[in-house]
Scaffold this motif. Structure first.
Motif, mmCIF file in Angstrom:
data_model
loop_
_atom_site.group_PDB
_atom_site.id
_atom_site.type_symbol
_atom_site.label_atom_id
_atom_site.label_comp_id
_atom_site.label_asym_id
_atom_site.label_seq_id
_atom_site.Cartn_x
_atom_site.Cartn_y
_atom_site.Cartn_z
ATOM 1 N N MET A 91 31.330 -3.724 -9.740
ATOM 2 C CA MET A 91 31.884 -2.791 -10.715
ATOM 3 C C MET A 91 30.982 -2.756 -11.931
ATOM 4 O O MET A 91 30.676 -3.787 -12.511
ATOM 5 C CB MET A 91 33.291 -3.238 -11.120
ATOM 6 C CG MET A 91 34.313 -3.119 -10.033
ATOM 7 S SD MET A 91 35.951 -3.648 -10.580
ATOM 8 C CE MET A 91 36.788 -3.613 -9.025
ATOM 9 N N SER A 92 30.594 -1.585 -12.285
ATOM 10 C CA SER A 92 29.700 -1.400 -13.420
ATOM 11 C C SER A 92 30.499 -1.358 -14.722
ATOM 12 O O SER A 92 31.563 -0.749 -14.790
ATOM 13 C CB SER A 92 28.934 -0.091 -13.248
ATOM 14 O OG SER A 92 28.303 0.278 -14.440
ATOM 15 N N THR A 93 29.962 -2.004 -15.746
ATOM 16 C CA THR A 93 30.658 -2.017 -17.040
ATOM 17 C C THR A 93 30.562 -0.672 -17.741
ATOM 18 O O THR A 93 31.300 -0.420 -18.683
ATOM 19 C CB THR A 93 30.088 -3.117 -17.961
ATOM 20 O OG1 THR A 93 28.677 -2.903 -18.095
ATOM 21 C CG2 THR A 93 30.355 -4.487 -17.406
ATOM 22 N N SER A 94 29.653 0.227 -17.271
ATOM 23 C CA SER A 94 29.520 1.525 -17.919
ATOM 24 C C SER A 94 30.441 2.579 -17.309
ATOM 25 O O SER A 94 30.573 3.663 -17.853
ATOM 26 C CB SER A 94 28.065 2.002 -17.837
ATOM 27 O OG SER A 94 27.706 2.185 -16.473
ATOM 28 N N GLU A 95 31.068 2.265 -16.204
ATOM 29 C CA GLU A 95 31.979 3.217 -15.573
ATOM 30 C C GLU A 95 33.263 3.357 -16.380
ATOM 31 O O GLU A 95 33.759 2.394 -16.936
ATOM 32 C CB GLU A 95 32.366 2.738 -14.169
ATOM 33 C CG GLU A 95 31.305 2.909 -13.126
ATOM 34 C CD GLU A 95 31.812 2.470 -11.768
ATOM 35 O OE1 GLU A 95 32.529 3.246 -11.121
ATOM 36 O OE2 GLU A 95 31.497 1.329 -11.373
ATOM 37 N N GLN A 96 33.799 4.571 -16.381
ATOM 38 C CA GLN A 96 35.076 4.814 -17.037
ATOM 39 C C GLN A 96 36.183 4.133 -16.229
ATOM 40 O O GLN A 96 36.196 4.193 -15.004
ATOM 41 C CB GLN A 96 35.365 6.302 -17.137
ATOM 42 C CG GLN A 96 36.691 6.607 -17.779
ATOM 43 C CD GLN A 96 37.029 8.090 -17.769
ATOM 44 O OE1 GLN A 96 36.347 8.894 -17.151
ATOM 45 N NE2 GLN A 96 38.095 8.436 -18.461
ATOM 46 N N VAL A 97 37.092 3.487 -16.929
ATOM 47 C CA VAL A 97 38.238 2.847 -16.298
ATOM 48 C C VAL A 97 39.468 3.678 -16.616
ATOM 49 O O VAL A 97 39.738 3.997 -17.775
ATOM 50 C CB VAL A 97 38.426 1.396 -16.804
ATOM 51 C CG1 VAL A 97 39.652 0.762 -16.171
ATOM 52 C CG2 VAL A 97 37.185 0.562 -16.528
ATOM 53 N N LEU A 98 40.210 4.034 -15.570
ATOM 54 C CA LEU A 98 41.434 4.810 -15.745
ATOM 55 C C LEU A 98 42.620 3.860 -15.782
ATOM 56 O O LEU A 98 42.801 3.055 -14.862
ATOM 57 C CB LEU A 98 41.586 5.814 -14.599
ATOM 58 C CG LEU A 98 40.423 6.795 -14.450
ATOM 59 C CD1 LEU A 98 40.577 7.605 -13.169
ATOM 60 C CD2 LEU A 98 40.325 7.704 -15.658
ATOM 61 N N LEU A 140 37.534 3.410 -11.003
ATOM 62 C CA LEU A 140 38.119 2.149 -11.438
ATOM 63 C C LEU A 140 39.505 2.404 -12.011
ATOM 64 O O LEU A 140 39.685 3.301 -12.836
ATOM 65 C CB LEU A 140 37.226 1.471 -12.471
ATOM 66 C CG LEU A 140 35.841 1.058 -11.972
ATOM 67 C CD1 LEU A 140 35.034 0.416 -13.099
ATOM 68 C CD2 LEU A 140 35.951 0.110 -10.783
ATOM 69 N N ARG A 141 40.464 1.604 -11.587
ATOM 70 C CA ARG A 141 41.867 1.740 -12.001
ATOM 71 C C ARG A 141 42.345 0.419 -12.582
ATOM 72 O O ARG A 141 42.155 -0.634 -11.975
ATOM 73 C CB ARG A 141 42.745 2.097 -10.798
ATOM 74 C CG ARG A 141 42.260 3.256 -9.977
ATOM 75 C CD ARG A 141 42.729 4.542 -10.564
ATOM 76 N NE ARG A 141 42.306 5.674 -9.753
ATOM 77 C CZ ARG A 141 42.601 6.898 -10.047
ATOM 78 N NH1 ARG A 141 43.353 7.162 -11.090
ATOM 79 N NH2 ARG A 141 42.178 7.890 -9.296
ATOM 80 N N ARG A 142 43.005 0.484 -13.743
ATOM 81 C CA ARG A 142 43.460 -0.738 -14.414
ATOM 82 C C ARG A 142 44.956 -0.701 -14.629
ATOM 83 O O ARG A 142 45.525 0.314 -15.002
ATOM 84 C CB ARG A 142 42.733 -0.883 -15.752
ATOM 85 C CG ARG A 142 43.117 -2.119 -16.544
ATOM 86 C CD ARG A 142 42.199 -2.349 -17.720
ATOM 87 N NE ARG A 142 42.022 -1.140 -18.510
ATOM 88 C CZ ARG A 142 41.035 -0.964 -19.393
ATOM 89 N NH1 ARG A 142 40.148 -1.913 -19.604
ATOM 90 N NH2 ARG A 142 40.947 0.160 -20.077
ATOM 91 N N THR A 143 45.590 -1.855 -14.401
ATOM 92 C CA THR A 143 47.013 -1.993 -14.666
ATOM 93 C C THR A 143 47.272 -3.386 -15.241
ATOM 94 O O THR A 143 46.419 -4.271 -15.171
ATOM 95 C CB THR A 143 47.851 -1.737 -13.392
ATOM 96 O OG1 THR A 143 49.213 -1.565 -13.773
ATOM 97 C CG2 THR A 143 47.719 -2.856 -12.375
#
Length: 145
Positions: free
Chosen positions: A1-8, A52-55
């Motif tokens: 997972m890239s740290t520059s990718e947007q996380v939803l 990327l999905r965050r919960t």
């Protein structure tokens, strides 16, 4: 997972607010969600979208591992984050200010027999959620990579 990718973040309004507070304060606000109930942030890769999905999820500890429950409030379907982990078990985790990569796995039936009571001690509603659904609610073990 890239740290520059947007996380939803979770589309659920109150969960998104919780995540925003957690991230903005480096876990100072949000790690302890309610008295004695601690949460972590779990970021998975969407199995269909690739995004990327965050919960935020309640967690327990089993030695060095973190334990989470795929309850979705007793919904008949597994939560999306669980399905994402089945497709790709690598996840990013934040516990307080600590951020790390973890590998996820579903607890074996023997492990679940031991871990379920630990998790219901933390959040008793898990028993209610299991009673609401016919699916066997998975317990997930997150191990730091």
């Amino acid at each position: 997972m890239s740290t520059s990718e947007q996380v939803l973040d979770s589309p659920s309004g109150w969960v998104a607010e919780h995540i925003n507070r957690y991230v903005a304060t480096d876990g100072d606000k949000g790690h302890e969600w309610r008295p004695g109930v601690f949460t972590l942030l779990l970021t998975t890769r969407g199995r269909r979208s690739g995004k990327l999905r965050r919960t935020a999820l309640i967690y327990g500890r089993d030695g060095e591992a973190y334990v989470i429950v795929a309850s979705q409030g007793g919904d008949p379907r597994h939560p999306a984050w669980y399905l994402n982990l089945e497709a790709d078990p690598t996840a990013q985790v934040q516990v307080g200010a600590d951020r790390f990569t973890a590998r996820a796995r579903t607890a074996t039936p023997e492990e679940k027999a031991r871990l379920w009571p630990m998790m219901t001690d933390i959040w008793p509603a898990y028993d209610d959620y299991q009673a609401k659904t016919e699916r066997d609610i998975p317990v997930v073990v997150l191990e730091r990579v």
